[in-house]
Scaffold this motif. Structure first.
Motif, PDB file in Angstrom:
ATOM      1  N   LEU A 130     -13.341  19.217 -12.939  1.00 42.90           N
ATOM      2  CA  LEU A 130     -12.380  19.580 -13.983  1.00 42.90           C
ATOM      3  C   LEU A 130     -12.709  18.790 -15.242  1.00 42.90           C
ATOM      4  CD1 LEU A 130      -9.827  21.056 -14.966  1.00 42.90           C
ATOM      5  CD2 LEU A 130      -8.459  19.214 -13.952  1.00 42.90           C
ATOM      6  N   VAL A 131     -12.840  19.498 -16.362  1.00 40.99           N
ATOM      7  CA  VAL A 131     -13.108  18.873 -17.657  1.00 40.99           C
ATOM      8  C   VAL A 131     -11.919  19.145 -18.567  1.00 40.99           C
ATOM      9  CG1 VAL A 131     -14.611  18.821 -19.684  1.00 40.99           C
ATOM     10  CG2 VAL A 131     -15.607  19.124 -17.400  1.00 40.99           C
ATOM     11  N   VAL A 132     -11.313  18.076 -19.081  1.00 39.83           N
ATOM     12  CA  VAL A 132     -10.146  18.169 -19.964  1.00 39.83           C
ATOM     13  C   VAL A 132     -10.543  17.628 -21.331  1.00 39.83           C
ATOM     14  CG1 VAL A 132      -7.806  17.343 -20.392  1.00 39.83           C
ATOM     15  CG2 VAL A 132      -8.503  17.965 -18.068  1.00 39.83           C
ATOM     16  N   VAL A 133     -10.417  18.450 -22.355  1.00 40.59           N
ATOM     17  CA  VAL A 133     -10.771  18.049 -23.719  1.00 40.59           C
ATOM     18  C   VAL A 133      -9.492  17.956 -24.535  1.00 40.59           C
ATOM     19  CG1 VAL A 133     -12.051  18.640 -25.809  1.00 40.59           C
ATOM     20  CG2 VAL A 133     -13.004  19.211 -23.556  1.00 40.59           C
ATOM     21  N   GLY A 134      -9.224  16.800 -25.122  1.00 40.79           N
ATOM     22  CA  GLY A 134      -8.041  16.677 -25.961  1.00 40.79           C
ATOM     23  C   GLY A 134      -7.610  15.233 -26.150  1.00 40.79           C
ATOM     24  N   GLY A 135      -7.011  14.957 -27.308  1.00 37.62           N
ATOM     25  CA  GLY A 135      -6.494  13.626 -27.584  1.00 37.62           C
ATOM     26  C   GLY A 135      -5.132  13.420 -26.959  1.00 37.62           C
ATOM     27  N   GLN A 136      -4.603  12.230 -27.151  1.00 30.02           N
ATOM     28  CA  GLN A 136      -3.308  11.874 -26.591  1.00 30.02           C
ATOM     29  C   GLN A 136      -2.198  12.287 -27.541  1.00 30.02           C
ATOM     30  OE1 GLN A 136      -3.936   7.691 -26.035  1.00 30.02           O
ATOM     31  NE2 GLN A 136      -5.159   7.954 -24.191  1.00 30.02           N
ATOM     32  N   GLY A 137      -1.269  13.105 -27.058  1.00 32.93           N
ATOM     33  CA  GLY A 137      -0.152  13.565 -27.860  1.00 32.93           C
ATOM     34  C   GLY A 137       1.164  12.975 -27.384  1.00 32.93           C
ATOM     35  N   TRP A 138       2.236  13.738 -27.601  1.00 28.77           N
ATOM     36  CA  TRP A 138       3.562  13.294 -27.181  1.00 28.77           C
ATOM     37  C   TRP A 138       3.623  13.085 -25.666  1.00 28.77           C
ATOM     38  CZ3 TRP A 138       5.720  17.784 -30.515  1.00 28.77           C
ATOM     39  CH2 TRP A 138       5.945  17.348 -31.824  1.00 28.77           C
ATOM     40  N   GLU A 139       4.251  11.994 -25.238  1.00 27.19           N
ATOM     41  CA  GLU A 139       4.556  11.763 -23.817  1.00 27.19           C
ATOM     42  C   GLU A 139       3.328  11.970 -22.921  1.00 27.19           C
ATOM     43  OE1 GLU A 139       7.659  10.784 -23.225  1.00 27.19           O
ATOM     44  OE2 GLU A 139       8.483  11.223 -25.204  1.00 27.19           O
ATOM     45  N   TYR A 140       2.206  11.423 -23.335  1.00 28.22           N
ATOM     46  CA  TYR A 140       0.956  11.668 -22.597  1.00 28.22           C
ATOM     47  C   TYR A 140       0.780  10.786 -21.372  1.00 28.22           C
ATOM     48  CZ  TYR A 140      -0.951   7.331 -24.496  1.00 28.22           C
ATOM     49  OH  TYR A 140      -1.163   6.020 -24.795  1.00 28.22           O
ATOM     50  N   GLN A 141       1.533   9.675 -21.283  1.00 23.70           N
ATOM     51  CA  GLN A 141       1.266   8.680 -20.236  1.00 23.70           C
ATOM     52  C   GLN A 141       1.351   9.237 -18.812  1.00 23.70           C
ATOM     53  OE1 GLN A 141       3.320   8.278 -22.826  1.00 23.70           O
ATOM     54  NE2 GLN A 141       2.900   6.328 -23.864  1.00 23.70           N
ATOM     55  N   PRO A 142       2.397   9.999 -18.434  1.00 20.53           N
ATOM     56  CA  PRO A 142       2.429  10.533 -17.065  1.00 20.53           C
ATOM     57  C   PRO A 142       1.262  11.461 -16.756  1.00 20.53           C
ATOM     58  CG  PRO A 142       4.603  10.673 -18.092  1.00 20.53           C
ATOM     59  CD  PRO A 142       3.638  10.310 -19.174  1.00 20.53           C
ATOM     60  N   ILE A 143       0.793  12.191 -17.768  1.00 19.13           N
ATOM     61  CA  ILE A 143      -0.350  13.085 -17.568  1.00 19.13           C
ATOM     62  C   ILE A 143      -1.597  12.259 -17.269  1.00 19.13           C
ATOM     63  CG2 ILE A 143      -1.782  14.891 -18.612  1.00 19.13           C
ATOM     64  CD1 ILE A 143       0.646  15.494 -20.460  1.00 19.13           C
ATOM     65  N   LEU A 144      -1.798  11.208 -18.059  1.00 14.91           N
ATOM     66  CA  LEU A 144      -2.976  10.366 -17.874  1.00 14.91           C
ATOM     67  C   LEU A 144      -2.955   9.678 -16.509  1.00 14.91           C
ATOM     68  CD1 LEU A 144      -5.465   9.723 -19.542  1.00 14.91           C
ATOM     69  CD2 LEU A 144      -4.297   7.699 -20.423  1.00 14.91           C
ATOM     70  N   GLN A 145      -1.766   9.311 -16.055  1.00 21.24           N
ATOM     71  CA  GLN A 145      -1.652   8.686 -14.731  1.00 21.24           C
ATOM     72  C   GLN A 145      -2.103   9.647 -13.634  1.00 21.24           C
ATOM     73  OE1 GLN A 145       2.343   7.235 -14.276  1.00 21.24           O
ATOM     74  NE2 GLN A 145       2.065   5.559 -15.739  1.00 21.24           N
TER      75      GLN A 145
END
Length: 489
Positions: free
Chosen positions: A352-367
């Motif tokens: 899986l390749v995810v392209v994109g910067g960090q936006g609103w409320e990104y922390q749970p996604i990054l976890q």
């Protein structure tokens, strides 16, 4: 024939690669190309910083060196003060307090804000690199750097705060006016927290109603909800026109306000930089290796050698691609859950390749991404230019667009333009924009998404995948500059 004079909002162009920033750049360049119809200038404004702008017209009597210095000070002001520490913070808050008080009085008196002049040809590198280079092809550099621009000293956030602080139980927010007397039209991206001069038509390029209809998915929720709603209501009451980027967005606007007679739909322009081209899987692997999001803490565990993982996967590196800022409504977590099901069952080697910067409320996604990132199975990329994104779109097994809410959604159309296969969440805007060039899945059901992906990538689904790709050329062709710009005439 007299050309219409247009002032176009370029504040979003200071921001990221995709979405509203991308549309603001493409629209400005597109309208600038229609020189026989429009005389267009850009409005330069910062989101949070006060800008320097003391030259109000070309007639300002200054020596050449003084003129250049004034413009140079404008450039420096875009970067804000670098002073840190408690005294600097206190001084900034005091200045903000008195600035708001002064502007509240100015709004009450109805005195408009002046627009400074910025001659872009004197600082063409600044204009290109800061506002346009993230989206436009270098061949378009001349057309955007030879335009004149206007500078609004007051930041966008301050305009919102002045309006909202003028709100009470006895009267509506008092928004500042901007001196636009020399323009027939002012086109603003998103609701504009200000009024225009009599004789200027205010046109709102309306992208979505997410801050009102889905406030739980955004950051700084109370401010963004209030600033969006009250500015939008003031735009409605002042007689603004609304150009929506999709029928779905128009429908959301009409849920809020009865402005049917003042709305129309013109879809977003998709950059001409997306097209099928010859490239190799090795190139895609190189892009992945070079564009890893470096700000992620410890992106790989010590025992994972990224170069080795990619080298060993060279012949069988199949991956799903998602291109979107990390924020809740983009629905990364649904895609990861669906992908995990495929990893655990029929497609253990699928990446899986995810392209994109960090936006609103990104922390749970990054976890949720991090465990897979550490194993070298998921790759989070950022700052990927269009020429490299073309390669990723082309070689992806499929591009997935799983959002629960969108105004348009560029990534699916970009993937189609590059010859890629697209699967998207079953939401109205995707059905409208992607038509029969995508397969759709329930955005709340990872099992359903996994089933659709598995089918389309398998032997049984190969004829359907081919049919979808064939439809994609026709569907995506509707959003090229050649087809969209005439709708603005």
């Amino acid at each position: 024939m007299t050309r219409a004079r247009i002032l176009l909002d370029l504040k979003p162009a200071l921001d990221g690669y995709a979405g509203i920033p991308q549309e603001s750049r493409l629209l400005f360049a597109g309208l600038r190309s229609l020189v026989d119809k429009y005389d267009i200038e850009g409005l330069l404004q910062h989101g949070s910083e006060t800008l320097f702008a003391h030259i109000l017209s070309k007639d300002t009597k200054l020596s050449p060196d003084e003129k250049l210095l004034q413009h140079s000070k404008s450039v420096v002001s875009f970067y804000g003060s670098k002073r840190k520490g408690f005294p600097a913070k206190v001084k900034k808050e005091i200045n903000k307090y008195f600035t708001i008080k002064r502007l509240l009085w100015q709004a009450l008196k109805g005195k408009p804000l002046d627009l400074g002049l910025f001659e872009a040809n004197l600082f063409d590198d600044f204009i290109w690199s800061s506002f346009f280079s993230k989206t436009l092809n270098p061949t378009q550099r001349h057309i955007v750097t030879t335009a004149n621009h206007r500078v609004l000293r007051t930041s966008r956030r301050t305009l919102h705060e002045v309006g909202l602080r003028g709100f009470s139980r006895f009267h509506n927010p008092r928004y500042l006016s901007v001196d636009t007397r020399n323009y027939n039209f002012f086109i603003a991206h998103t609701p504009f927290p200000g009024r225009v001069s009599p004789g200027t038509n205010l046109v709102i390029r309306y992208h979505d109603a997410v801050p009102i209809l889905m406030p739980h998915t955004i950051g700084d929720k109370a401010f963004h909800q209030a600033s969006h709603y009250y500015a939008l209501r003031d735009n409605v009451e002042s007689g603004a026109w609304f150009v929506c980027n999709s029928e779905a967005t128009r429908g959301d606007l009409l849920k809020l306000f009865d402005v049917d007679s003042r709305t129309m739909v013109i879809p977003n322009i998709v950059s001409g930089d997306y097209f099928p081209e010859a490239s190799t899987r090795t190139q895609a692997l190189k892009v992945i290796q070079n564009r890893i999001h470096r700000e992620t803490d410890k992106p790989f565990s010590k025992d994972v050698n990224l170069a080795l993982v990619l080298q060993e996967s060279n012949k069988s590196f199949d991956y799903l691609l998602m291109v979107s800022t990390l924020e809740p409504r983009k629905n990364h977590q649904l895609l990861v859950a669906a992908w995990e099901r495929l990893k655990y069952t029929s497609m253990p080697d699928l990446k899986l390749v995810v392209v994109g910067g960090q936006g609103w409320e990104y922390q749970p996604i990054l976890q949720q991404l991090r465990p897979w990132i550490e194993q070298g199975e998921l790759f989070h990329l950022s700052n990927v230019p269009s020429n490299e994104l073309r390669v990723l779109y082309k070689h992806a097994a499929a591009t997935i667009c799983p959002s629960v809410a969108e105004g348009f959604d560029y990534s699916g159309i970009e993937a189609m333009r590059c010859g890629g296969l697209v699967l998207a969440s079953d939401i109205p805007v995707h059905r409208e924009i992607y038509e029969d060039a995508s397969v759709y899945f329930d955005p709340y059901d990872p099992g359903h998404a996994a089933e659709k992906i598995s089918h389309l990538l398998g032997d049984v689904g190969r004829p359907e995948a081919l049919s979808i790709k064939q439809a994609a050329a026709t569907v995506s062709g509707k959003y090229t500059p050649q087809n969209i710009l005439p709708q603005w005439e």
